[in-house]
Design a protein around this motif. Structure first.
Motif, PDB file in Angstrom:
ATOM      1  N   THR A 110      -6.580  62.487   2.579  1.00 37.15           N
ATOM      2  CA  THR A 110      -7.119  63.772   2.991  1.00 37.15           C
ATOM      3  C   THR A 110      -6.038  64.846   2.979  1.00 37.15           C
ATOM      4  OG1 THR A 110      -6.795  63.118   5.308  1.00 37.15           O
ATOM      5  CG2 THR A 110      -8.994  62.834   4.380  1.00 37.15           C
ATOM      6  N   TYR A 112      -6.311  67.650   5.217  1.00 36.62           N
ATOM      7  CA  TYR A 112      -6.283  68.403   6.473  1.00 36.62           C
ATOM      8  C   TYR A 112      -6.892  67.559   7.584  1.00 36.62           C
ATOM      9  CZ  TYR A 112      -7.079  72.288   9.751  1.00 36.62           C
ATOM     10  OH  TYR A 112      -7.081  73.107  10.844  1.00 36.62           O
ATOM     11  N   CYS A 113      -6.274  67.577   8.737  1.00 34.98           N
ATOM     12  CA  CYS A 113      -6.779  66.862   9.900  1.00 34.98           C
ATOM     13  C   CYS A 113      -6.672  67.756  11.125  1.00 34.98           C
ATOM     14  CB  CYS A 113      -5.980  65.575  10.124  1.00 34.98           C
ATOM     15  SG  CYS A 113      -6.322  64.757  11.699  1.00 34.98           S
ATOM     16  N   TYR A 227     -11.264  64.822   9.516  1.00 32.87           N
ATOM     17  CA  TYR A 227     -10.474  64.828   8.289  1.00 32.87           C
ATOM     18  C   TYR A 227     -11.246  65.558   7.188  1.00 32.87           C
ATOM     19  CZ  TYR A 227      -7.516  61.188  10.338  1.00 32.87           C
ATOM     20  OH  TYR A 227      -6.660  60.482  11.141  1.00 32.87           O
ATOM     21  N   ARG A 228     -10.527  66.318   6.381  1.00 33.35           N
ATOM     22  CA  ARG A 228     -11.142  67.027   5.259  1.00 33.35           C
ATOM     23  C   ARG A 228     -10.443  66.625   3.973  1.00 33.35           C
ATOM     24  NH1 ARG A 228     -10.457  73.088   5.829  1.00 33.35           N
ATOM     25  NH2 ARG A 228      -8.516  72.743   4.703  1.00 33.35           N
ATOM     26  N   ASP A 234     -16.040  68.488  -0.819  1.00 31.21           N
ATOM     27  CA  ASP A 234     -16.130  69.277   0.401  1.00 31.21           C
ATOM     28  C   ASP A 234     -16.432  68.350   1.575  1.00 31.21           C
ATOM     29  OD1 ASP A 234     -18.698  68.535  -0.136  1.00 31.21           O
ATOM     30  OD2 ASP A 234     -19.577  70.534   0.071  1.00 31.21           O
ATOM     31  N   GLN A 236     -16.114  65.907   4.745  1.00 32.16           N
ATOM     32  CA  GLN A 236     -15.324  65.740   5.950  1.00 32.16           C
ATOM     33  C   GLN A 236     -15.792  64.477   6.667  1.00 32.16           C
ATOM     34  OE1 GLN A 236     -14.286  69.450   8.185  1.00 32.16           O
ATOM     35  NE2 GLN A 236     -15.890  70.382   6.937  1.00 32.16           N
ATOM     36  N   GLU A 250     -20.092  60.730   9.052  1.00 30.21           N
ATOM     37  CA  GLU A 250     -20.055  61.566   7.857  1.00 30.21           C
ATOM     38  C   GLU A 250     -21.237  62.517   7.768  1.00 30.21           C
ATOM     39  OE1 GLU A 250     -19.632  59.071   4.430  1.00 30.21           O
ATOM     40  OE2 GLU A 250     -17.972  57.923   5.282  1.00 30.21           O
ATOM     41  N   ILE A 255     -20.357  66.423  11.838  1.00 34.68           N
ATOM     42  CA  ILE A 255     -19.194  67.244  11.479  1.00 34.68           C
ATOM     43  C   ILE A 255     -19.259  68.582  12.202  1.00 34.68           C
ATOM     44  CG2 ILE A 255     -17.912  68.316   9.604  1.00 34.68           C
ATOM     45  CD1 ILE A 255     -17.970  65.255   9.457  1.00 34.68           C
TER      46      ILE A 255
END
Length: 288
Positions: A110, A112-113, A227-228, A234, A236, A250, A255
Motif C-alpha cells: 500500500t 498510505y496508511c 490502508y490505501r 482506488d 482501501q 473492504e 471504509i
C-alpha cells in the motif's frame, strides 16, 4: 497457471478492481470469459486473486472495460507484474497465520496508511526493546521461538517507512495511554518516545497524540488502520486487530465509517507540534 492457495494482497487487489471494472460496465463473468476464450471459473479465480493473469489477457480485459488511457493501462500492467513477485515473507507461510501475512503484504504493497492506536505504540514505530516487551507480554527471560519470529518480522516490516522507492505514508494517532504505559521499564520507554520524535521528522510520517484531556471521543478506544493502494486501484482496506487475529474490511460502507472516525480523531487530537511537546514532556517526567 496453477491456483495459489495463499495469494498476495496485491494480486487480490488486482482481481477485486478488475471485478469492479467489469461490474461498472454492466458486464458478467460470461462476457469476460468470452473475450479470454476461457470458462467463467478462470475469470472467477483471477478476480478472487487465486490465479495470476497474463499480460495479454489483462490487455484484452482492459479493452473490454474501455480503459484506453495509456498511462492508466500501464498502471494496470505494472500492478499485474508486481502481483507475481515473491515477497520476503513468503518463506514464513508455515510459521505465521495467513491474516498476519496479509498485514505484512498490506504494509509492503500500500501507499498510505492512517490509523489510531489508543493503548500501545504502533508496530511500525516500535523500537526493538519496546517490541520485545510487547511481544513477551512482560514475561521474564528471552523470547520463545515463535515470539522471536514475530519480533524479527515486526522489525522487517518497519523498513516500509524508509525504503528507497515509495516509502509508505503513515498518519498515526496515538492515545496518551500508549505513551505512558511503561513497556519494558523507564529506560525502554524513554528510548521509544525519543524514537517517535525522530520518526515524526520523516516527510512521510504524521504523528498526533490524543490526550487524556479530550474525554470521550467518537469510535471509542478501539485500534484500527485504513490502508490505501496506489493507482490505478482506488481500493482501501480497514484492519481491525485483536489478541489472536486480524480482521479485514473492504466494503465501501466500512471504509467510509472508519474514515469518518479518523477525521474526527485527527480534528480532536493535538496538532503535530503540541503532540511533540507532550511526548517531550513525558520523556522529562520519565527521566526525573
Amino acid at each position: 497457471m496453477p491456483d495459489d492457495p495463499k495469494p498476495t494482497v496485491r494480486r487480490r487487489v488486482l482481481g477485486t478492481n478488475l471485478r469492479r471494472l467489469r461490474e461498472a460496465h454492466g458486464l458478467h463473468l460470461e462476457d469476460a470469459a468470452r473475450v479470454l476464450s476461457c470458462n467463467i471459473s478462470k475469470v472467477s479465480r483471477i478476480e478472487s486473486g487465486r490465479s495470476p493473469i497474463r499480460p495479454l489477457d489483462l490487455k484484452a480485459l482492459l479493452d473490454l472495460y474501455q480503459v484506453r488511457d495509456l498511462n492508466t493501462r500501464e498502471g494496470w500492467l505494472s500492478l499485474a507484474r508486481e502481483s507475481k513477485k515473491q515477497r520476503w515473507w513468503r518463506v514464513l507461510e508455515d510459521r505465521l497465520p495467513q491474516d498476519f501475512l496479509d498485514l505484512i503484504g498490506l504494509e509492503e504493497d500500500t501507499s498510505y496508511c492512517r490509523g489510531f492506536q489508543p493503548g500501545v505504540i504502533d508496530g511500525l514505530f516500535q523500537t526493538k526493546e519496546y517490541a520485545e516487551a510487547v511481544i513477551g507480554g512482560g514475561s521474564p527471560g528471552p523470547l520463545g521461538s515463535d515470539e522471536q519470529t514475530k519480533l524479527d518480522v515486526r522489525l522487517e516490516r518497519q523498513k516500509a517507512l524508509t525504503r528507497a522507492e515509495n516509502p509508505i505514508e503513515v498518519w498515526m494517532i496515538l492515545g496518551e495511554a500508549a505513551l505512558r504505559q511503561r513497556m519494558g521499564g523507564p529506560a525502554v520507554m524513554r528510548a521509544q518516545l525519543s524514537h517517535l520524535i525522530d520518526l515524526a521528522q520523516l516527510p512521510n510520517v504524521t504523528l498526533q497524540v490524543l490526550p487524556f484531556s479530550v474525554g470521550a471521543y467518537r469510535g471509542g478506544p478501539f485500534p484500527f488502520k485504513v490502508y490505501r493502494f496506489p493507482e490505478p486501484s482506488d481500493m482501501q482496506v480497514v484492519l481491525l486487530e485483536n489478541h489472536v487475529s486480524h480482521t479485514y474490511l473492504e466494503d465501501p460502507s466500512d471504509i467510509g465509517f472508519y474514515a469518518d472516525i479518523f477525521n474526527h480523531l485527527r480534528a480532536t487530537a493535538l496538532g503535530e507540534l503540541k503532540s511533540k511537546a507532550l511526548i517531550e514532556g513525558i520523556i522529562r517526567e520519565a527521566s526525573a
